[in-house]
Design a protein around this motif. Structure first.
Motif, PDB file in Angstrom:
ATOM      1  N   LEU A  54      -2.171  89.950 -57.377  1.00 35.90           N
ATOM      2  CA  LEU A  54      -2.496  89.176 -56.185  1.00 35.90           C
ATOM      3  C   LEU A  54      -3.766  89.699 -55.527  1.00 35.90           C
ATOM      4  N   SER A  55      -4.563  88.783 -55.074  1.00 36.34           N
ATOM      5  CA  SER A  55      -5.755  89.158 -54.317  1.00 36.34           C
ATOM      6  C   SER A  55      -5.363  89.417 -52.866  1.00 36.34           C
ATOM      7  N   GLU A  56      -6.294  89.945 -52.091  1.00 35.10           N
ATOM      8  CA  GLU A  56      -6.012  90.208 -50.683  1.00 35.10           C
ATOM      9  C   GLU A  56      -5.666  88.914 -49.946  1.00 35.10           C
ATOM     10  N   SER A  57      -6.435  87.863 -50.209  1.00 31.70           N
ATOM     11  CA  SER A  57      -6.173  86.601 -49.517  1.00 31.70           C
ATOM     12  C   SER A  57      -4.810  86.039 -49.908  1.00 31.70           C
ATOM     13  N   GLU A  58      -4.434  86.217 -51.169  1.00 31.58           N
ATOM     14  CA  GLU A  58      -3.121  85.747 -51.614  1.00 31.58           C
ATOM     15  C   GLU A  58      -2.008  86.553 -50.945  1.00 31.58           C
ATOM     16  N   CYS A  59      -2.191  87.865 -50.867  1.00 30.84           N
ATOM     17  CA  CYS A  59      -1.185  88.710 -50.219  1.00 30.84           C
ATOM     18  C   CYS A  59      -0.987  88.313 -48.759  1.00 30.84           C
ATOM     19  N   ARG A  60      -2.054  87.886 -48.118  1.00 29.37           N
ATOM     20  CA  ARG A  60      -1.970  87.521 -46.697  1.00 29.37           C
ATOM     21  C   ARG A  60      -1.413  86.110 -46.497  1.00 29.37           C
ATOM     22  N   LEU A 100       8.857  91.441 -58.076  1.00 30.53           N
ATOM     23  CA  LEU A 100       8.532  91.752 -56.685  1.00 30.53           C
ATOM     24  C   LEU A 100       7.814  93.096 -56.596  1.00 30.53           C
ATOM     25  N   GLY A 101       8.233  94.075 -57.389  1.00 28.74           N
ATOM     26  CA  GLY A 101       7.566  95.372 -57.383  1.00 28.74           C
ATOM     27  C   GLY A 101       6.105  95.257 -57.764  1.00 28.74           C
ATOM     28  N   SER A 102       5.802  94.375 -58.709  1.00 28.43           N
ATOM     29  CA  SER A 102       4.403  94.165 -59.101  1.00 28.43           C
ATOM     30  C   SER A 102       3.599  93.591 -57.946  1.00 28.43           C
ATOM     31  N   HIS A 103       4.213  92.663 -57.213  1.00 27.99           N
ATOM     32  CA  HIS A 103       3.520  92.091 -56.052  1.00 27.99           C
ATOM     33  C   HIS A 103       3.314  93.154 -54.970  1.00 27.99           C
ATOM     34  N   MET A 104       4.316  93.994 -54.773  1.00 27.12           N
ATOM     35  CA  MET A 104       4.198  95.043 -53.759  1.00 27.12           C
ATOM     36  C   MET A 104       3.077  96.016 -54.109  1.00 27.12           C
ATOM     37  N   ASP A 105       2.977  96.356 -55.404  1.00 27.68           N
ATOM     38  CA  ASP A 105       1.905  97.251 -55.848  1.00 27.68           C
ATOM     39  C   ASP A 105       0.541  96.611 -55.619  1.00 27.68           C
ATOM     40  N   ALA A 106       0.438  95.306 -55.902  1.00 28.94           N
ATOM     41  CA  ALA A 106      -0.837  94.616 -55.741  1.00 28.94           C
ATOM     42  C   ALA A 106      -1.256  94.582 -54.275  1.00 28.94           C
ATOM     43  N   PRO A 114       4.588  92.964 -48.531  1.00 31.45           N
ATOM     44  CA  PRO A 114       5.217  91.657 -48.732  1.00 31.45           C
ATOM     45  C   PRO A 114       6.522  91.544 -47.947  1.00 31.45           C
ATOM     46  N   ASP A 115       6.916  90.350 -47.638  1.00 27.25           N
ATOM     47  CA  ASP A 115       8.207  90.101 -46.995  1.00 27.25           C
ATOM     48  C   ASP A 115       9.249  90.084 -48.113  1.00 27.25           C
ATOM     49  N   ALA A 116       9.743  91.271 -48.465  1.00 25.51           N
ATOM     50  CA  ALA A 116      10.644  91.409 -49.607  1.00 25.51           C
ATOM     51  C   ALA A 116      11.941  90.640 -49.403  1.00 25.51           C
ATOM     52  N   ASP A 117      12.468  90.638 -48.193  1.00 25.13           N
ATOM     53  CA  ASP A 117      13.724  89.923 -47.936  1.00 25.13           C
ATOM     54  C   ASP A 117      13.551  88.424 -48.160  1.00 25.13           C
ATOM     55  N   ALA A 118      12.445  87.882 -47.665  1.00 24.09           N
ATOM     56  CA  ALA A 118      12.195  86.451 -47.864  1.00 24.09           C
ATOM     57  C   ALA A 118      12.030  86.138 -49.347  1.00 24.09           C
ATOM     58  N   TYR A 119      11.335  87.019 -50.074  1.00 30.38           N
ATOM     59  CA  TYR A 119      11.153  86.815 -51.510  1.00 30.38           C
ATOM     60  C   TYR A 119      12.506  86.787 -52.214  1.00 30.38           C
ATOM     61  N   ARG A 120      13.378  87.743 -51.872  1.00 27.70           N
ATOM     62  CA  ARG A 120      14.685  87.831 -52.538  1.00 27.70           C
ATOM     63  C   ARG A 120      15.542  86.600 -52.248  1.00 27.70           C
TER      64      ARG A 120
END
Length: 203
Positions: free
Chosen positions: A19-25, A46-52, A60-66
């Motif tokens: 994910l890019s910065e803009s995507e993360c935001r 999700l861990g990959s997204h968190m690392d990015a 990331p909003d991990a709860d919303a993702y789950r």
């Protein structure tokens, strides 16, 4: 009716890039989780997204993702989808849990069994076509006859495999495992397996 995925999610799911910065935001984490659950992604995604996103100091909003992923998995973990995934040759990462997950795995294996028979039908037809094309304009009579024998053998095998596919499909539709099928077993019976290769030398 399935909702269309937003363009950003389509791009993310079709790309291996982090994910890019803009995507993360900008990303809707619940919607991303739902989309990836519906695609059968493992929870480690999700861990990959968190690392990015950590590189940009964004959590990331991990709860919303789950929550979204669980919604997506309910769409993914249907027995109809299990069969289609197996037939299509799509990977399955054991993401469906409980009793339904056990059933899902059984139906998925049945789908892969159907795919193996279907693949053989396609491969045999391809070899028939190759043999017939190689015969065109070939002046070597022995090679011509060899390829003719090959094509006749393969045509018989194709008919047999098609009947095997019909049996397998009927068994699966009735809720049973398909009969054992020796995928690729027909290859050992090709009378002249190198005939087409030999014919190429005369082109």
């Amino acid at each position: 009716m399935k909702r269309a995925l937003p363009l950003l999610l389509v791009l993310l799911l079709s790309s291996c890039a982090t994910l890019s910065e803009s995507e993360c935001r900008a990303i809707d984490w619940r919607e991303l989780g739902r989309a990836e659950g519906a695609q059968g992604y493992e929870s480690a995604r999700l861990g990959s997204h968190m690392d990015a996103c950590r590189r940009y100091n964004i959590a990331p909003d991990a709860d919303a993702y789950r929550v979204g992923r669980e919604e997506g998995l309910r769409q993914y973990c249907t027995l109809e989808n299990a069969l289609q995934l197996g037939i299509n040759g799509s990977g399955y990462h054991q993401v469906c849990g409980g009793e339904n997950g056990a059933q899902f795995a059984v139906i998925y294996r049945r789908g892969t069994a159907l795919r193996a028979v279907k693949n053989d039908i396609q491969e045999v037809q391809g070899l028939i076509d190759s043999a017939r094309r190689a015969q065109d304009g070939l002046k070597d009579l022995d090679l011509y006859k060899q390829m003719d024998q090959n094509a006749r053998y393969l045509e018989r095998e194709k008919s047999f495999i098609q009947s095997q596919y019909g049996q397998a499909e009927r068994a699966v539709n009735a809720g049973f495992d398909p009969p054992y099928y020796d995928d690729g077993g027909w290859r050992s019976g090709i009378p002249y397996p190198n005939a087409v290769r030999e014919a190429e030398k005369y082109r």
